[in-house]
Every structure is written in C-alpha cells, then in structure tokens.
Design a protein around this motif. Structure first.
Motif, PDB file in Angstrom:
ATOM      1  N   PHE A 225      53.980  38.885   9.772  1.00  0.00           N
ATOM      2  CA  PHE A 225      52.789  38.482   9.034  1.00  0.00           C
ATOM      3  C   PHE A 225      53.152  38.099   7.600  1.00  0.00           C
ATOM      4  N   TYR A 226      54.149  37.211   7.458  1.00  0.00           N
ATOM      5  CA  TYR A 226      54.602  36.885   6.106  1.00  0.00           C
ATOM      6  C   TYR A 226      54.641  35.388   5.813  1.00  0.00           C
ATOM      7  N   GLU A 227      54.445  34.528   6.802  1.00  0.00           N
ATOM      8  CA  GLU A 227      54.421  33.095   6.545  1.00  0.00           C
ATOM      9  C   GLU A 227      53.126  32.707   5.844  1.00  0.00           C
ATOM     10  N   ASP A 228      53.126  31.568   5.148  1.00  0.00           N
ATOM     11  CA  ASP A 228      51.901  31.082   4.504  1.00  0.00           C
ATOM     12  C   ASP A 228      50.798  30.864   5.531  1.00  0.00           C
ATOM     13  N   LEU A 229      51.189  30.371   6.712  1.00  0.00           N
ATOM     14  CA  LEU A 229      50.241  30.118   7.784  1.00  0.00           C
ATOM     15  C   LEU A 229      50.597  30.998   8.972  1.00  0.00           C
ATOM     16  N   ILE A 230      49.637  31.755   9.461  1.00  0.00           N
ATOM     17  CA  ILE A 230      49.840  32.662  10.581  1.00  0.00           C
ATOM     18  C   ILE A 230      49.361  31.977  11.858  1.00  0.00           C
ATOM     19  N   THR A 231      50.215  31.943  12.873  1.00  0.00           N
ATOM     20  CA  THR A 231      49.870  31.298  14.133  1.00  0.00           C
ATOM     21  C   THR A 231      49.220  32.301  15.080  1.00  0.00           C
ATOM     22  N   ASN A 239      47.320  32.888   5.502  1.00  0.00           N
ATOM     23  CA  ASN A 239      47.709  34.287   5.379  1.00  0.00           C
ATOM     24  C   ASN A 239      47.000  34.916   4.178  1.00  0.00           C
ATOM     25  N   PRO A 240      46.320  36.059   4.352  1.00  0.00           N
ATOM     26  CA  PRO A 240      45.652  36.704   3.212  1.00  0.00           C
ATOM     27  C   PRO A 240      46.615  37.239   2.163  1.00  0.00           C
ATOM     28  N   ILE A 241      47.885  37.369   2.498  1.00  0.00           N
ATOM     29  CA  ILE A 241      48.858  37.767   1.468  1.00  0.00           C
ATOM     30  C   ILE A 241      49.779  36.593   1.149  1.00  0.00           C
ATOM     31  N   SER A 242      49.180  35.454   0.852  1.00  0.00           N
ATOM     32  CA  SER A 242      49.925  34.288   0.388  1.00  0.00           C
ATOM     33  C   SER A 242      49.400  33.895  -0.989  1.00  0.00           C
ATOM     34  N   LYS A 243      50.148  33.098  -1.683  1.00  0.00           N
ATOM     35  CA  LYS A 243      49.803  32.729  -3.050  1.00  0.00           C
ATOM     36  C   LYS A 243      48.433  32.073  -3.109  1.00  0.00           C
ATOM     37  N   GLY A 244      47.605  32.526  -4.017  1.00  0.00           N
ATOM     38  CA  GLY A 244      46.268  31.959  -4.189  1.00  0.00           C
ATOM     39  C   GLY A 244      45.213  32.536  -3.275  1.00  0.00           C
ATOM     40  N   THR A 246      43.652  35.395  -3.280  1.00  0.00           N
ATOM     41  CA  THR A 246      42.557  36.162  -3.891  1.00  0.00           C
ATOM     42  C   THR A 246      41.416  35.256  -4.345  1.00  0.00           C
ATOM     43  N   ALA A 247      41.660  33.949  -4.450  1.00  0.00           N
ATOM     44  CA  ALA A 247      40.589  33.018  -4.788  1.00  0.00           C
ATOM     45  C   ALA A 247      39.811  32.587  -3.552  1.00  0.00           C
ATOM     46  N   LYS A 248      40.383  32.822  -2.364  1.00  0.00           N
ATOM     47  CA  LYS A 248      39.768  32.372  -1.112  1.00  0.00           C
ATOM     48  C   LYS A 248      39.230  33.532  -0.279  1.00  0.00           C
ATOM     49  N   TYR A 249      39.945  34.661  -0.318  1.00  0.00           N
ATOM     50  CA  TYR A 249      39.556  35.815   0.484  1.00  0.00           C
ATOM     51  C   TYR A 249      38.876  36.867  -0.394  1.00  0.00           C
ATOM     52  N   PHE A 250      37.959  37.606   0.198  1.00  0.00           N
ATOM     53  CA  PHE A 250      37.405  38.798  -0.451  1.00  0.00           C
ATOM     54  C   PHE A 250      38.140  40.020   0.085  1.00  0.00           C
ATOM     55  N   PHE A 251      38.646  40.847  -0.802  1.00  0.00           N
ATOM     56  CA  PHE A 251      39.390  42.047  -0.434  1.00  0.00           C
ATOM     57  C   PHE A 251      38.623  43.285  -0.893  1.00  0.00           C
ATOM     58  N   GLN A 281      40.072  37.458   9.419  1.00  0.00           N
ATOM     59  CA  GLN A 281      39.419  38.655   8.901  1.00  0.00           C
ATOM     60  C   GLN A 281      40.098  39.862   9.537  1.00  0.00           C
ATOM     61  N   GLY A 282      40.083  40.999   8.821  1.00  0.00           N
ATOM     62  CA  GLY A 282      40.713  42.183   9.399  1.00  0.00           C
ATOM     63  C   GLY A 282      41.077  43.211   8.360  1.00  0.00           C
ATOM     64  N   LEU A 283      42.154  43.962   8.644  1.00  0.00           N
ATOM     65  CA  LEU A 283      42.609  45.054   7.785  1.00  0.00           C
ATOM     66  C   LEU A 283      44.095  44.919   7.496  1.00  0.00           C
ATOM     67  N   LEU A 284      44.481  45.214   6.270  1.00  0.00           N
ATOM     68  CA  LEU A 284      45.877  45.278   5.857  1.00  0.00           C
ATOM     69  C   LEU A 284      46.200  46.712   5.445  1.00  0.00           C
ATOM     70  N   TYR A 285      47.303  47.247   5.948  1.00  0.00           N
ATOM     71  CA  TYR A 285      47.804  48.565   5.536  1.00  0.00           C
ATOM     72  C   TYR A 285      49.061  48.306   4.711  1.00  0.00           C
ATOM     73  N   ILE A 286      48.957  48.442   3.403  1.00  0.00           N
ATOM     74  CA  ILE A 286      50.054  48.093   2.498  1.00  0.00           C
ATOM     75  C   ILE A 286      50.684  49.368   1.955  1.00  0.00           C
ATOM     76  N   HIS A 287      51.970  49.527   2.220  1.00  0.00           N
ATOM     77  CA  HIS A 287      52.720  50.722   1.827  1.00  0.00           C
ATOM     78  C   HIS A 287      53.337  50.493   0.453  1.00  0.00           C
ATOM     79  N   THR A 288      53.266  51.501  -0.410  1.00  0.00           N
ATOM     80  CA  THR A 288      53.797  51.329  -1.760  1.00  0.00           C
ATOM     81  C   THR A 288      55.318  51.273  -1.788  1.00  0.00           C
ATOM     82  N   ASP A 289      55.981  51.691  -0.704  1.00  0.00           N
ATOM     83  CA  ASP A 289      57.426  51.507  -0.622  1.00  0.00           C
ATOM     84  C   ASP A 289      57.705  50.027  -0.383  1.00  0.00           C
ATOM     85  N   GLN A 290      58.123  49.322  -1.424  1.00  0.00           N
ATOM     86  CA  GLN A 290      58.422  47.887  -1.408  1.00  0.00           C
ATOM     87  C   GLN A 290      57.164  47.029  -1.231  1.00  0.00           C
ATOM     88  N   TRP A 291      55.988  47.666  -1.349  1.00  0.00           N
ATOM     89  CA  TRP A 291      54.719  46.945  -1.191  1.00  0.00           C
ATOM     90  C   TRP A 291      54.738  46.103   0.080  1.00  0.00           C
TER      91      TRP A 291
END
Length: 808
Positions: A225-231, A239-244, A246-251, A281-291
């Motif tokens: 789940f790291y490409e700009d576009l998720i297939t 991808n909700p964790i791609s550059k820009g 936060t201007a398109k998605y609500f978190f 739409q969905g959920l992200l579980y982000i770990h503080t180890d290396q974010w």
C-alpha cells in the motif's frame, strides 16, 4: 573480578526473568455478532493497562502478560466498545462484537489543526523507505486460498421446521460446502529496479485441473500500500498516504493502540465532500516505528460494474527491522448476482512467509515471465499439500473439493476455461471448430456488404496446432475473397510458433499494419474500416516465426510474396521519353521483421500458454516494422525498403485523469507504388462513430507520404468533473497532429492527393459515458480541423462523432 561477577549475575538474572516472564497467555478470535465475519485489527487492551495488541487479518489474536489476565477491553471503528471478563485459567475466547447503531455518514469538520494530518504527513515522508519495492531485493513464499459462497445468515438463524424443503436443502448444503474453493503455493523473487517473478509451485482448484484460476487473487490488489495509485481489480485509486492527499481526503484519528514504547494510530479516511477523484475509504493503522503501515482496510468509494471489493493488508517485521506485507485479504461482493434471494460473495487470503530481505539474487535467477507456472503445479500429491499448508483444511473446504471435483469431471469444467480462452480471441467454439466473429459481416464502400465465414480448429482437435480458413463475398464489387492459415506452437511458454498464411483479398492502399495483429470487432479503432473507399486486390503467401527474447522483446521475422492490382486509375512505373509507362499491378517479394518492446509488461507463462496480465503503464510500448523488397525472388520486381515505429502509452494520474499518446513515424524508398507508401489514417464523415488514433476530420485517401510523423493525444478527465453517480459523463479532449512528405511522385500516376509538409491539425471534445449499458457505453463528440489545411467552408471542418467503448 568481584565487579565482573556482579555484572554477570545481573545479566543471568535478567536472562532468567526474560525466560520465565509472561506466563499468562490468552488467544481467541473476534467476529461480527450479526453476520459472523471475522474482524481484523481490533484493538485489544489487557486489564486496566495500556498493553495489548490487535487481532490479525483473520480476527485471531494471542496476547501474553506477566500478570494474570482478568479481562479484555476491545475497541473497533464502527462497533460498540466491549469488555470481556475471563474465567480463571481461561486460555481461549470467542468474541462477538456488535456493530454500532450510529454510523458516520458525513465528513466531520473539526476546529483547528487536524491531529491526524501530522501522522499522515509522517507516513508520507517515510513512505519510500517502507515500500518493499525500495528494497534491493527480497524473496518470500506464499500460500493463498479463495472461496465463493452465498450469504445464508437468515437461513442459518431459522429453524428447519419453519423452512420449506428446498430452503432446508440449500441451508444444509451451504453449511457444509462452498460454491468454489482453490488454493496455491508460490515463491516470489524481486530485485530492484524491475526484475520480478512469482513461480506457482502448487495449485489446486475445485472442479478444474488448469492452475490459471489461481492467479486471480494475486492480480486483484496491489502487493503493498505504498504506490501513488493503488490497484483494486483493474482500476487505480489515489493512495491516502501519497503527496497532497490531505487536501483530497478527510482523516480522523479514531483510536490509539499502545505497543510497548511505540504507538499505533488508527485513522479513518474518506474523500472530502465535492472532491471528485478515484477515491478509497477505510482505516489506516500507522505504527510510530518508522511511521509504517501495520494494517490497512480499504475499499473503493463507489461500486464498479456491480462489484464491490474490500482489501485488507497486514504488515510485520520479518527481520526485526523492515516492515513487510504478511497477509493480504480480499472480499468481493457481487451486487447483480445472487442464488435465489441470497447474495454471492468471495473471500480470499494470502499468507506470506519465509521472507528474506536483500538476498543475493542475479539476473539469471529470473525467468522471462512475471508469473511462471510449474508443469506439475496441478499434480502435487496430498502429502505435499499437508506438509506445506500453514493450517489444515476445514471440513467444509474438504467437502467442497470432493463435491465440486466430481461435478467438474462430470460436467467438463476444464472445457469452460478452454472456451473462455477461445472467446478472448474473438471465436465461438462449435464442436471441434471455432467460428471467427470478425469474418461474418463487414461493410465498406468498395465491397459493399461483405458476408463471410471463417473457421479454425480448436483445442478439441489440438492445442499444438491450429488450421484455419475463410471465405467472403462482396456484393458491390462482386468478388470472392478467401484464405487459409496454419499455426504450429513449438513452445507456448516462450510464445514460439510458426505461422503460414495464403490469401486472396482486398485491402486499403498504404495501410499502417503491425505484425499480424488484427483488430477485434469490439475495438473502436476498427470502425474506420467501414469508410474504406479505395482498395487494392492482392494475393499473398507469407511464412513467419514468432518468438520472445527475454521478458520484454517479441520478434517476428517473415518472408512473403505478394501480387497486387490497384484500381486502373493508379499506375506505377517510370517516365520514358516524356511518356509515363506504368501498370496497375506489381509483384513484390520481401523479407520483414516485426518487433515489439514492452518494458514492465506482466505476463504469465506455462507449458500451455503465454498470456499478458497487463501493463503497469510506467513505460511505453514500442513497435517496429522493417521491410526490404528482394527483386528477382519469386518473380519480384520491386527493390524497395521501408521502416516504421509506433510508441504508445496510457498514464494514470492521481488527480488529473488519464493521459494517452501514440506517436507513429515512418520512411520508405522513393520508388514505390502508392499502396506501399503510407496512407494517413483518415476517418471523416460528417456524422459517424469515432475511431481513435485516426484523423477524424481528414478525408479518406487525402494524404499519402513516403516519410511521416503522426501524433495522437488524448486526455480523459474520468470522473473528476461529474463524479461517479448514475449519470456521470466522462469529458475527454483530443488533439491530432500530422506531418508528411511524398518524395517519389514521379513513379506513380494516380488521382491527386495532398502532402503534409505543413502540419495537419485537429482538436476535439468528447463527452463519453452519456449512456452506460454495463457491457458498453456511448457518448458524443465534435472535432475541428484548423491551421494550414483548414477548408474554405467552415462547416466542412467539423466532424460529429459517437464514441463507443466496451467493458472488454
């Protein structure tokens, strides 16, 4: 010495404590209280502490503590929080969580800075370092299984005596069987930047012996789940964790889970209101180890083609340092398919094991294909499966194999797969023969209505060779056309085959053909064939061999002999003493080489087939055709050479839509008949069906060239402007540019034609998808001709078009 003894004593005590610590352990599984589905990534806290963990992708968990575990505190987005009291000494618990009655349907506007943005921004900054494909290399083994069944929750909860006999039979059958079940074992190798291969070692599919079905799950979602576009399926989403993002998605920060000294932030995401883009739409579980991502749940914001797909991914640290995918889960819901009144859905999971980070891999370790299927993949013994499955099969899975396998043999399920392969080639099987759909009917202004029949042998006779032939008759020119071919497969895994053809037919003068690719009747580029108003009649014999060199290059050398006869007002010859001496016919013997280069193209190979899985569109596809005439060979009279190249690509962007281009260029010797030069692909009628990659306002046979460059540019805004509701037009803009010159006009005498020494220009606007019928969609467009080749009457520069596209 005394100090050393003290230090050693302390170390031994610490070691002893680490060995005897955490004597208490609790395991279990968490499911939805209403439908019984497993709940992955549920936050579990032990007692009143901040310690605990999360359930895995199957809803299972195992937690340890050095204190007695008295109760569990559970929280999960979309479900009521719960506290589970444990009995003394209890080591396993089944937990059912109740969905919350209130769901968040609208975006919540929070005052001040959104605290989730800091976490998302950190994940974006560290995204490249956490991407598995940024590693120098990796290998892993995987086990995947997938089943299809129906939702019978209401049947299960109803006593048998309240149901009729059919409902009771259905209930008991689906309590003990799935509709379909399959599993596979594979090994994957990757070396940066693009060497990638997955080898299917073992495959088992209920009712089928061919392992091709097992590729379904590996192709339905992105590996990480790291490409700009998720297939997901065959579509790309931002991808909700791609550059820009936060201007398109609500978190929204939903929860915080404590993992030792680290934390895991649970963040929900969805597109902001009035933001039209291909969103998840969905959920992200982000770990503080290396974010890094520890878990992901995602699904498209809107249903595609009546199918809803939800993906789940789980990550772990196999080497204790780098995060790497460990589980991939897919849920498929079919909105328009049901069995009686019960919905049909599919679920699959891939478990990744034996991960090696940065192993020493060499280029020669990688096969040519992206996916390779071992010859005995579908013949592995039950002992092999028992030794290599992570877990034993459930009784329901075993029952499915026994029942569907016996049914598959009785009903010949394998033939369905062969039938599908034949249909993808545009043929309909009729016993041992296949009917070519492209040969039945055609129309153009030269032949008028053309009726025909094309037949070829199919898999029932042989998978090693195919013999075919066709006959057609034009009711306007009153001429018969016919031909035959023989294709012999030498090595399907390397796409190695020999092809011989013989035909007597009609074709466009100066066509831009490539190899032996024939346009399907479903391909919109084929519509311009209906506008053909000048043709040559020819007899051709050709022998070709096709093979692959490496992963990206396909070659097809050939040798042929052609006798061509043009209309009598087109002559080819030379001027002698001021008089033109020419003929409407010629004989041409040649050798030709066709090459196709497709970097990054994904292909699957086995001993039975070599198929394209799709192009990631990172690189363009390049096609090259070189031809050399050989005078005196088989009575050939023309010493001619030509070469042409085509470069094409379609690029998906995050927020601007899809941009595609095709650039075609060519050059040939001066002394050629008109039909061996290059005819600019025109497709003008005042109102007709659009034919992409042609000049929509150019008249047929208006321009010929002996050297040329054509550029076709299109940009589709997809659903960015009108969204993706029931009425969702897809705007598209296009511009075509043509340049060409004819340097050998002294060798021909023909009706006048033009050249494009000054570029030809046209642009247009289309509104596609105005009428979406599922299998196909229709739209409208207008194209305008301008610049030097603008016509005197304004209305003659406009062409009005119907756009047509299919789901194939």
């Amino acid at each position: 010495m005394p100090k050393i003894k003290v230090i050693l004593s302390v170390l031994l005590i610490c070691l002893f404590n680490s060995l005897i610590a955490q004597p208490y352990e609790i395991s279990g599984q968490i499911t939805d209280a209403k439908n019984g589905s497993v709940l992955p990534f549920v936050n579990i806290v032990l007692n009143n502490s901040t310690h605990g963990g999360i359930s895995d992708i199957n809803g299972r968990f195992t937690l340890k503590s050095n204190q007695e575990i008295q109760f569990l505190r559970l929280s999960y987005v979309g479900y009521n929080s719960d506290t589970i009291i444990l009995n003394e000494g209890q080591s396993f618990v089944n937990i059912q969580m109740m969905p919350s009655a209130v769901q968040l349907n609208e975006v919540v506007i929070l005052p001040g800075i959104n605290p989730a943005h800091r976490i998302i921004d950190s994940a974006i900054v560290h995204r490249k370092g956490n991407d598995p494909f940024d590693l120098n290399s990796f290998t892993y083994n995987s086990y995947g299984k997938f089943y299809i069944t129906i939702g019978i929750d209401s049947l299960i909860s109803t006593p048998d005596h309240l149901l009729d006999s059919d409902a009771v039979s259905m209930k008991h059958f689906f309590e003990e069987h799935y509709l379909f079940f399959m599993e596979n074992l594979s090994h994957r190798m990757y070396k940066k930047p693009s060497m990638d291969n997955e080898t299917v070692i073992a495959s088992k599919v209920s009712g089928f012996s061919d392992p091709l079905f097992t590729l379904l799950m590996s192709q339905i979602q992105s590996f990480a789940f790291y490409e700009d576009l998720i297939t997901i399926s065959d579509k790309n989403y931002v991808n909700p964790i791609s550059k820009g993002s936060t201007a398109k998605y609500f978190f929204l920060l939903e929860d915080t889970i404590y993992d030792g000294v680290d934390s895991v932030f649970v963040i929900s995401f969805r597109p902001k209101k009035n933001k039209n883009f291909d969103a998840l739409q969905g959920l992200l579980y982000i770990h503080t180890d290396q974010w890094a991502l520890q878990s992901v749940i995602a699904e498209p914001m809107s249903m595609e083609q009546g199918m809803s797909i939800k993906i789940k991914q789980n990550y772990s640290r196999p080497d204790g340092k780098r995060w790497f995918p460990s589980q991939l889960h897919t849920e498929i819901y079919f909105a328009n398919i049901d069995l009686g009144e019960y919905p049909v859905f599919g679920r699959g999971i891939t478990e990744i094991s034996d991960v090696e980070i940065d192993p020493d891999l060499r280029r020669r370790d990688f096969p040519d294909a992206t996916v390779s299927i071992e010859p005995d993949a579908n013949e592995k013994s039950e002992k092999f499966w028992e030794e290599n499955r992570p877990n034993t099969l459930s009784q329901k899975e075993e029952n499915t194999y026994h029942f569907i396998d016996s049914l598959g043999k009785k009903e010949h399920f394998d033939r369905l797969l062969d039938l599908t392969m034949v249909l993808l080639e545009g043929n309909i099987p009729i016993g041992p023969l296949s009917l070519d759909l492209n040969s039945i009917y055609n129309y153009n202004e030269v032949e008028g209505s053309r009726l025909g029949l094309g037949l070829s042998t199919n898999y029932k006779i042989s998978k090693k060779w195919k013999l075919g032939g066709y006959y057609a008759y034009g009711f306007k020119d009153e001429k018969s056309k016919f031909g035959g071919s023989l294709k012999i497969h030498i090595n399907k895994a390397r796409s190695l085959y020999v092809l011989g053809t013989a035909k007597q037919d009609a074709r466009e003068s100066g066509p831009l053909t490539w190899g032996y690719d024939n346009l399907s009747i479903f391909d919109s580029e084929s519509f311009r064939s209906f506008l053909l108003n000048r043709a040559e009649y020819y007899q051709e014999y050709r022998l070709a061999i096709h093979f692959k060199m490496g992963k990206n290059l396909s070659l097809m050398p050939s040798i042929g002999n052609t006798y061509s006869q043009n209309p009598y007002d087109i002559l080819y010859g030379e001027t002698n003493n001021g008089n033109f001496i020419g003929s409407p016919s010629y004989r041409f013997s040649d050798i030709s080489l066709y090459a196709r280069i497709a970097f990054g193209e994904k292909r699957v190979s086995s001993e039975n087939y070599d198929l394209m899985l799709g192009n990631p569109k990172i690189h363009p596809t390049i096609q090259v055709q070189i031809q050399k005439g050989i005078p005196d060979l088989w009575q050939g009279t023309i010493n001619h050479w030509s070469g042409r190249v085509k470069v094409s690509q379609s690029v998906n962007t995050k927020y601007l839509g899809t941009f595609s281009y095709k650039v075609v260029g060519g050059i040939c010797s001066d002394n050629v008949p008109l039909s061996l030069s290059f005819n600019a692909p025109a497709s003008y009628r005042k109102f007709t069906v659009a034919s992409p990659n042609s000049f929509e306002t150019m008249r047929m046979n208006e321009f010929y060239s002996t050297r040329f460059v054509f550029v076709f540019l299109r940009h589709s805004f997809n659903h960015l402007i009108f969204g993706d509701g029931k009425f969702a037009p897809v705007p598209e803009i296009m511009t075509n540019i043509g340049y060409g010159d004819y340097t050998g006009d002294v060798y021909i005498q023909s009706p006048p034609f033009k050249t494009m020494k000054i570029p030809y220009l046209e642009s247009g606007l289309f509104m596609n998808n105005l009428l979406n019928m599922g299998f196909y969609s229709l739209g409208i467009g207008v194209v305008y001709r301008y610049g030097y080749h603008h016509l005197p009457d304004l209305e003659d520069n406009f062409a009005f078009k119907i756009s047509f596209s299919t789901a194939l």
